[in-house]
Scaffold this active site. Sequence first.
Site, short mmCIF file in Angstrom:
data_model
loop_
_atom_site.label_atom_id
_atom_site.label_comp_id
_atom_site.label_asym_id
_atom_site.label_seq_id
_atom_site.Cartn_x
_atom_site.Cartn_y
_atom_site.Cartn_z
CG PHE A 114 2.21 75.38 70.51
CD1 PHE A 114 1.77 76.57 71.05
CD2 PHE A 114 3.55 75.04 70.68
CE1 PHE A 114 2.63 77.40 71.75
CE2 PHE A 114 4.42 75.85 71.38
CZ PHE A 114 3.96 77.04 71.91
CD GLN A 227 12.79 71.62 68.16
OE1 GLN A 227 12.53 72.08 69.27
NE2 GLN A 227 11.98 70.83 67.49
CG HIS A 229 12.56 78.00 68.30
ND1 HIS A 229 11.99 79.09 67.68
CD2 HIS A 229 11.61 77.50 69.13
CE1 HIS A 229 10.74 79.23 68.14
NE2 HIS A 229 10.50 78.28 69.02
CG LEU A 239 12.40 80.95 72.01
CD1 LEU A 239 12.77 80.21 70.75
CD2 LEU A 239 12.07 79.96 73.11
CD GLU A 242 5.98 76.21 67.52
OE1 GLU A 242 7.19 75.95 67.53
OE2 GLU A 242 5.11 75.35 67.52
NE ARG A 273 9.23 74.60 68.26
CZ ARG A 273 9.32 74.62 69.59
NH1 ARG A 273 10.25 73.91 70.20
NH2 ARG A 273 8.47 75.33 70.30
CG HIS A 337 14.71 75.73 71.14
ND1 HIS A 337 14.73 76.70 72.11
CD2 HIS A 337 13.50 75.12 71.23
CE1 HIS A 337 13.58 76.68 72.77
NE2 HIS A 337 12.82 75.72 72.27
NE ARG A 372 11.31 69.97 72.59
CZ ARG A 372 10.72 71.18 72.70
NH1 ARG A 372 9.41 71.27 72.79
NH2 ARG A 372 11.46 72.27 72.67
#
Lengths: 558, 408, 296
Positions: A114, A227, A229, A239, A242, A273, A337, A372
């Site tokens: 990730f 945040q 995204h 969305l 990721e 991000r 997001h 985050r």
Amino acid sequence: MIDHDVLVIGAGLAGMRAALAASESGVDVAVISKVHPVRSHSNAAQGGINAALTDRGDPWEDHAFDTIKGSDYLADQNAVEVMCSEAGREVIAMEHMGVIFSRDDEGRLGTRAFGGQRQARTFFVADFTGQALLHVLYEQVLKVGVRTYEEWFVLSLIVEEGQCRGAIVMEIRTGDIHVIRAKAVILATGGLGRVFEPSTNALICTGDGMALAYREGVSLMDMEMVQYHPTTLKSNGALMSEGARGEGAYLINSDGERFMERYAPNMMELASRDVVSRSEQTEILEGRGVDGCVFLDCRHLGEKVINEKLSQISDLARDFANVDMSKQPVPIRPGMHYQMGGIKTDVDGCTSMRGLYAAGETACVSVHGGNRLGANSLLDTLVFGRRSGEHAANFARGVVERALNDGLIDRENRGIQAMMDRAGEGELFGSIRLDMGRTMNERLAVFRDDEGMRDAVSKLTELRNRFDSVAVTDKGKTFNTNLLFTLELGFMLDCAEAIALSGLERKESRGAHFRTDMPERDDKNWLKHILVSRGADGPIIENTPVIITQWEPQERKY
Amino acid sequence: MEVTLSVKRFDPDSDQHSSYNQDYVVEMEESATVLDGLIKVREEVDGTLALRCSCRSAICGSCAMRVNGQARLACNTKLVDIVDSGKVVVEPAGNMEVVKDLVVDFSPFWDKVRDVKPWLDPEGPDPDPDQEYLASNEAMLDLAGVMACIMCGACVSDCTVLEVDPNFLGPAALAKAYRFVADPRDSDDEPRLSDLNEYGGMWDCTRCMQCVEVCPKGVDPMGRIMSLRDKAMATGYTSTYGARHSMAFTNGVRQEGRVDELSLPVLSKGVFNIVEQIKMIPLGIRAQLAGKRPPILPHKNPGQENVRRIFNRLDKHDNSPDRLEIPTAIIGLASPVVLTFVAIIAFLILQFYWNSESVSGLKPDAYQSGSVEPFTRFSYFHNCFWFYCDPETSGSELVVNSNAEAER
Amino acid sequence: MKYAFYPGCVSRGAAPELYDATVEVCSRLGIELEYDSMSGASCTGAGILQEKNLKLGDTLNARTFALAEKTGLPLMTICSTCQGVMSQANDRLKSDPEYLAEINKSLADEGLEYKGTADPRHLLWVLIEDVGIEKVKSLVVKPMTGFKAAPFYGCYIVRPSSALGFEENPDRQDSLEQVIEAVGAEVVDFPGKTLCCGFPIVMINEKNAVKMVANHTTDAKDLGADAMVTPCPLCHLNLDGYQPQAASMAKRPIDLPILHLPQMLGLAMGINPKDMRLNGHMVSTKKMLTKVAVSP
């Protein structure tokens, strides 16, 4: 009146984990949620949950460092240490409860890569990890017999003598108002995405918990850290996980160039991000986008990978962008997001008010700081959900029951009746929410500046005036969603105010808060959290230093 | 594009006590979903419209409703795909009580989920907090198909069994039950299967595929119910009507290559289940009288040895080739003989019961002349008599023979 | 037009009238039926065998497909259930070459191999797609004007839609209504037309099965239907055979004849009702025949 030792408000991952932990501590627990527990927005987490299994060669300190670097050094390092060191056992505890995590060849838990991390330490269930965790926690709640009040809405907290004593709630199905007395209250109401338009968040993410606490003078922290995204669809803000970039998808501009080479030469598309979103927005602003979008390019992954591992987003691209992902790049753009900030808590979920706890996205421990990492949110909900449940149970044991003041229900009834009695010609909640959402998305997005944020603050004042005369057209009692949305809009306006004021206050760029008029990070003056609370004369802004344990701030490069 | 959303509405607080349809005309983008349309109505046109919705991406399960007569998630149903001459009909989900407009009461749904004890029950002492249970990825992937269930209730809305029997657990709860029965970490398979074997459980599904058709997440609830049946039979729960029916059917195909319609009901109910056997007699009589007589001797398909070879190769539960052959033959012979015998006796009794006038009133010429026969409670007996008395019908054996010729 | 004919178990057993009517009607439609090469084909498994052992079911159907392939003719069924089970099996076999190869191993013993070319189709679809609805109309000698027929499809010819080729052949979704209209009758549209008749559980939970019969037949009756028409012999068995019980459960008369699809076609084509054994039903077709006979 209804009585419980611990009342958990919100039944997503944080809420149900807290309820389970409190119940295991032997106190009487109830969960109240405005939707059925399995409808909660924890469902939407697709990619996975991070945990470094130290005994399998991934020291938790590495995860902690990635998290802290990702946060742009705004995270409190003691909290990150707690989260990362307890992550492994938390994931395994969920496995023991029945989560069907993906396995390796030996039948042990398997991982995937990730963003923003040097190790593949994300545990997952296909592309619906959040849902898999949420449903299992609901099963456990059924198993231990925790009382759940489904489709009950919290109107306000009961605070007497500086201590939280319960909540005043409305049963949505009947419209009846009840008092629930509790020795400890845990807020786990999730995020506030609907303050922005568009947002990847569900329609229920209206910042209820943050606003409930804010109204009682409890401090919110890091509220400016919102945040965006990097990969959301233009048409409906959906969305695109990721996971696509985790599988090797590229981001390209209108020239077909992998522009991340210029912004994050090492991590490329898997940089954190905030960095990726900012890079995309720069490309768009400098004229290398198309219709306000850049592109997510999966063509080289081949149909097999797309069909097997990215089926959900492939469907989304087909349905809402009319794009076949295996043949064309998908137009995407950064979209709101997640709220890194929230109700300030310590590592046990305690807020600035006695008897009031918070956990999950509604809380700010702070483990995410300025940004985050993907797959850290699920971990945050579970670790701090559990810790707050345990602490609240202990606290509740020491609380002596006392009678509550009279007239609590009357007070709420009067407020609601005033709204209901307003003539039908007044403005509906929908247009106010839309104006608020668009203002926030324009002025407090990926790029911000002083002028824009000031404009947002004054616009919000104007919207609040409009809200004071908003009309509720549905005069019935049964399942009156019209009334509900109007009440939620009130919560959202409070959250918006906290975000805009905190944003104006932070005079530097850090993490998700990037000011074009002050583009540099300023550790000397701003290595601190911004706190905002509501006093008798309006908002109060304070600050508190960031807790540094073993990782001194460095320049952040991906 | 302009779309008319015809929404079925109901408000218990209003003076109007029954539901009614209300049309809303909205201008929508090509990519818009039914939910986008409903939200637009709710926010801009009529704030009193009640519906549940949240995530807008088919993961929270809130917005299942009937769109053009079929259960769907409003959020992943594009208007352009289903609009029919500018109109889309939106109704609340079926098989659940309407609370208001498109909001239905899910309590029975959740009660049934709770009834299947939907939590993992592992064997043994508390596990090591640092070690997960070992399980194959294959098993987890199979379960992932069921765990993809978002509990939206679309399957329950359109389940044909729930429509006639609210006691049925229903596709969602049964799929949830399968999730634990199939979990290698769960130790409660036998009690679970035993519970699910009861009335209202796995055997009440008609395999009509409604749940498969309407499930927005590809969970295949019916397939899971079939797997439960397989597991129940493999575990030894073979005495239910359902299990017996399944085994007798399979055995018929193994032996003759086709369904043995005479022995199937007898074997399904149980050879020694006298009460049920007697209950079947009236139907047997009617069938005999109508000329619905399957071949009395089980008729083996040509080349049946090839089919049997396939069975021997692939039938995992039963590799004893001739286990049920003798009973089948006996029952195949016995049941029609018995039924025919009973039929004759019944006919004789009824002949006493009906006087000759009423029988003569039903002669073929009455039918030919087109006179309309008034309904009586025993009309099917009338029909039986008529057929029996009709010289054309009584030659039905002949027809069977010519039929057989056609086959040749 | 010649087809490898797969009549299914029920038309060779408890519903012989379907078989007779099919033979009669097909000869008038110019449809030739190949019987001999298919006589060794087994039952499809009807979904029951599949619940125990899917692979076994798929192998038996692959065998039937291979037998049809050998004749070089297209495969025709007259049973909705057979149609659906075959379509589902074919879908699995065609979409996974490895699976097909494995299945073929079991067929090799008798020298058969399924190459994946079969396309089983119900008479109902053949009428629409091969014969053509105009040809059907042209063969009508006794238009069923004023006759009200309620269509009843049977689950497996409408679900799961993904396996039934509805995307390529959208006409299949209202094929039964098209045929009813082609013979000059009026369609009685009622909510139950694509729902379950109850047959699969009649041995297991008779009460539920009978209640389904009661719901469907009374709904159609209340909307004025003179008869119900079905392409599925199993639906026929339940809706016809259990109608007396349904009537006593509903505490009202029903008396709704349940016609097999070819029986209705045959009536319009002037075939003698007795040649199609319309007297071989449990619910009398007498009144209904009167209505057809007296209509102009």
